[in-house]
Each structure stands twice: as C-alpha cells, then as structure tokens.
Design an enzyme around this catalytic site. Structure first.
Site, short mmCIF file in Angstrom:
data_model
loop_
_atom_site.label_atom_id
_atom_site.label_comp_id
_atom_site.label_asym_id
_atom_site.label_seq_id
_atom_site.Cartn_x
_atom_site.Cartn_y
_atom_site.Cartn_z
N GLY A 186 0.95 -1.43 0.16
CA GLY A 186 -0.05 0.27 -0.07
C GLY A 186 0.97 1.14 -0.11
N ASP A 187 2.40 1.06 0.19
CA ASP A 187 2.97 2.59 0.19
C ASP A 187 4.05 1.49 0.25
OD1 ASP A 187 3.97 5.09 0.35
OD2 ASP A 187 4.13 4.95 2.90
N ALA A 188 4.95 1.44 -0.86
CA ALA A 188 5.85 0.57 -0.73
C ALA A 188 6.58 1.20 -1.67
CB ALA A 188 5.36 -0.40 -2.22
#
Length: 270
Positions: free
Chosen positions: A186-188
């Site tokens: 989701g927030d790579a």
C-alpha cells in the site's frame, strides 16, 4: 511537535534507555525510536482508528513469519494512541546510493513478490480501488490534498479535475483489479524497505498501515516512482525497471496502469 499529553502515552523504559524522536510518517504520526534500537513507537493525535488498523495488520502479517515488525504494546487515551513495535534490522533503502540500491534491488523485488504471493482470499484487509477513490474524494472535498505529494504536472490542475480524470477510468481499472488482486503493501516506497547495509539483502517491510488486497500495480507504481529519486541516471532506472518486472514474472509492464495509480496515490493522503 508532539503534544505533552500525547507523549505521556510512551511506555516507561528501564533505567538508561529512552525514547528518541525520529520524525513523522506520511500520515502525520510522530515516530520514536528506543535508544537501544530494539523498538519503535508511533503516536497519533488523530483518530486511533488508523493506528489500530496498522496494529491489526501487523498482528496478521507477523503470524506468517514474514519479517515485518511485531506489535509489542498498545496505549490509548483521549489524547490519542501509541503503537509500540519491534524494530526490523537494517537501514531504509532510501539511505542507499544508486549503486547500492541496484545491488539490493533483486532482494527488494523478491520481498515484495513474497508479499504479493500470499493468498489474497486469506487477507482480512482490503484496499480496493473503490475505497481508494472514495478516500480521494473525501480528501479533495475537504481541500486537504498536500501539494508536496503532487507531480509538477498535477500541480497545474485543480484537485477536483485530477479526481474526475481518475474516475473516468474506474470501470476499466476495476476489471484489471479483479484479474490481478494481491496482498499489497500500500505504500511501497524506499523508506519502507529495510536493508542489511553489509549484505544489501532486504530484511523486511515496515509502515504497513495501508496493507490490504489491491491491484498489484498499487505497489509497483510507487516502487518505480520513489526509487527514481535514487538512481544516478537513466541506465540504472531502466535496469531496475526491467529487473522489477522480470523478478515478478510480469512479461509486459502496463505503463498506463502504473501512471493511473501514481496519479491516484497523492489524493489519498490528507
């Protein structure tokens, strides 16, 4: 600055140890590191719901032996909430120079691929496109879009127009999502990949508050774009792009899909 009322949620430590402020996450939460590097604490003076969601995600993922932080403690009061987790060893990938990052890159790709390979049907969390667009609509309606997260091109347009352009692609992207649904970070971004500075192997993933089932391109878009800040030139960037998709077994990168999720992500913060 963290309010004194919120800081009081930090748990007491043995003599000789202390909590050291290390900054803020993208969500605005305050982050503290224990002086012996054994744990981190995240403080939120907003609704405790988001931080509690991160706690549940860590509980689920840590049970799979994935190498993610383990939740150690939880405190909540009228002032906010505090989540204490174990530390993942290593340094953040954004601390590496381009040469080092390219050497570590296959290990980062493998770690992301292992996450995507988890059974999506078994994941109790979701971050589907419909919920992302709803979140974006709320952020835009409140006038809370952070211009620092927007590209130069996006800053030339009104947030409502940016959202409308994304909504116009909704049906096509929903079909792609159903065909390629995986467990996403989701927030790579590079700060969320931890790397052993000696071996340059990825040791784990952190900041998992947005983990959930989604189109894998949610992660790929951010990984490609954020790593772009580290490359010394186009050759490194092109090599990393090729290794990313080869490592994940994706023969034909969908650049339009990458662009779509890269345009959507900035509207979901705020």
């Amino acid at each position: 600055m963290t309010s004194p009322g919120l800081e009081r949620l930090l748990p007491a430590l043995p003599p000789g140890k202390s909590w050291l402020a290390v900054g803020h996450g993208e969500s605005g939460d305050s982050v503290y590191r224990r002086s012996d590097n054994a744990a981190f604490a995240k403080l939120s003076d907003r609704s405790a719901v988001a931080l509690a969601g991160e706690r549940r995600r860590l509980e689920w993922l840590s049970g799979l032996g994935f190498g993610s932080p383990e939740p150690l403690d939880w405190f909540e009061s009228g002032a906010g909430a505090c989540l204490v987790t174990s530390a993942v060893p290593g340094v953040s990938a954004n601390e590496l120079d381009g040469r080092q990052l390219l050497q570590a890159w296959p290990s980062l790709v493998a770690r992301l691929g292992a996450l995507h390979a988890l059974a999506a049907a078994d994941c109790p969390f979701e971050r589907r496109l419909s919920s992302m667009l709803s979140r974006a609509a709320d952020v835009v309606a409140r006038g809370a879009v952070n211009p620092d997260f927007l590209s130069d091109e996006q800053r030339k347009r009104e947030p409502a127009d940016l959202l409308a352009a994304l909504e116009a692609e909704r049906d096509r992207r929903l079909v792609q999502e159903r065909q390629d649904l995986v467990v996403c970070h989701g927030d790579a971004c590079m700060p969320n990949f931890m790397v052993d500075p000696d071996t340059l192997d990825c040791t784990g993933l952190i900041d998992l508050g947005r983990l959930g089932t989604a189109d894998r391109y949610v992660d790929l878009a951010l990984m490609v774009a954020n790593a772009g800040e580290s490359w010394a030139g186009p050759d490194q960037a092109e090599t990393a792009f090729r290794l990313l998709f080869e490592g994940l077994g994706l023969d034909q990168p969908d650049r339009e899909r990458l662009d779509f999720y890269l345009r959507l992500d900035p509207l979901t913060w705020g």
